[in-house]
Design an enzyme around this catalytic site. Structure first.
Site: not given
Ligand SMILES: NC(=O)c1ccc[n+]([C@@H]2O[C@H](COP(=O)([O-])OP(=O)(O)OC[C@H]3O[C@@H](n4cnc5c(N)ncnc54)[C@H](O)[C@@H]3O)[C@@H](O)[C@H]2O)c1
Length: 249
Positions: A15, A17, A65, A143, A156-157, A159, A189
């Site tokens: 959470a 960012r 996590v 995703s 990634y896919a 997971a 996104i």
């Molecule tokens: N951005 C996209 O296009 C997109 C598309 C499909 C799915 N997602 C999924 O949405 C979710 C958020 O993505 P985002 O784009 O905001 O990514 P981001 O990289 O901007 O944010 C990821 C967040 O997860 C936290 N994080 C990562 N590893 C961690 C760990 N080991 N322990 C605790 N926190 C951890 C980071 O600190 C950050 O707050 C993810 O699960 C990502 O796979 C994103």
């Protein structure tokens, strides 16, 4: 059906960012007390301050996590502190992209550990507090890569697809307990995760998106807010693609 009058408590991972921070704001706007979790205390504090500056309620817990024991301890601590835990959003995620021919064991394992195993551990840990409260909303962030695949993202896919099967099974186990479990599967996104991708990849993604724009974190947060509301009690075991039509069939 109106929401429960007492304040529901929501735990959101990742959470600090991007999508996770947007989910934190949206749930706070919906009247939840939001527990923001990530590894970086300073960034979490900034999100908390922004939530509080608009009248919302939030607290922060640092947690990696990928550490199962830490995740279990986090859930127990939040449930103990608040006497309840109503909503869990497993959003934390990473990418370690590579073509399979070159993918290392570490790249595969890191993504499975952070993106999938953490979901298993956190969901398992919230079930008792949710059963005690006779209410639960679990939203796991998947995703579109887990639905249709993406070259360079076998780890990634895998997971994200695993999260879908896991969530459907969990939904069946918990349906009679008033605990729902769903997946929100974002398309492309605009966040720091996608910012680093080459322009060519971004152009291809936009071209494959019928609405003709990239998604915003708020697009995902709005769906999570609804699925975690009291009103969404008849929706469970679903994978909802919030992807501008990218994967419609
Ligand atoms: N951005 C996209 O296009 C997109 C598309 C499909 C799915 N997602 C999924 O949405 C979710 C958020 O993505 P985002 O784009 O905001 O990514 P981001 O990289 O901007 O944010 C990821 C967040 O997860 C936290 N994080 C990562 N590893 C961690 C760990 N080991 N322990 C605790 N926190 C951890 C980071 O600190 C950050 O707050 C993810 O699960 C990502 O796979 C994103």
């Amino acid at each position: 059906m109106a929401d429960d009058n007492s304040q529901r408590v929501a735990l959101v991972t990742g959470a600090s960012r991007g999508i996770g921070a947007a989910i934190g704001y949206a749930l706070a706007q919906a009247g939840r007390h939001v527990v923001l979790c990530a590894r970086d205390q300073d960034k979490l504090d900034q999100v908390k301050q922004q939530i509080e500056s608009t009248g919302g309620s939030a607290s922060v817990h640092t947690c990696d996590v990928s550490d199962g024991e830490a995740v279990t301890a986090l859930v127990e601590s939040v449930a103990g502190e608040h006497g309840r835990l109503d909503i869990l959003v497993n959003n934390a995620g990473i990418t370690r992209d590579n073509l399979l021919l070159r993918m290392t064991d570490d790249e595969f394992d890191a993504v499975m550990q952070t993106n999938m195993r953490s979901v298993f551990v956190a969901c398992r840990a919230v079930l008792r507090p949710m059963m005690r409260g006779k209410f639960g909303r679990i939203v796991n962030i998947g995703s579109v890569a887990g639905l249709v695949g993406n070259a360079g993202q076998t780890n990634y896919a895998a997971a994200k697809a695993a999260i879908a099967g896991f969530t459907r099974s969990l939904a069946r186990e918990m349906a009679a307990k008033k605990i729902t479990a769903n997946v929100v599967a974002p398309g492309f996104i605009e966040t720091e995760m996608t910012d680093v991708l080459p322009d060519k990849v971004k152009e291809l993604a936009k071209g494959a998106t019928p609405v003709g724009r990239f998604g915003l974190p708020d697009d995902i947060a709005a769906c999570v807010a609804f699925l975690s509301s009291d009103q969404a009690g008849y929706i469970t075991g679903q994978v909802v693609a919030v992807d501008g039509g990218m994967t419609m069939c």
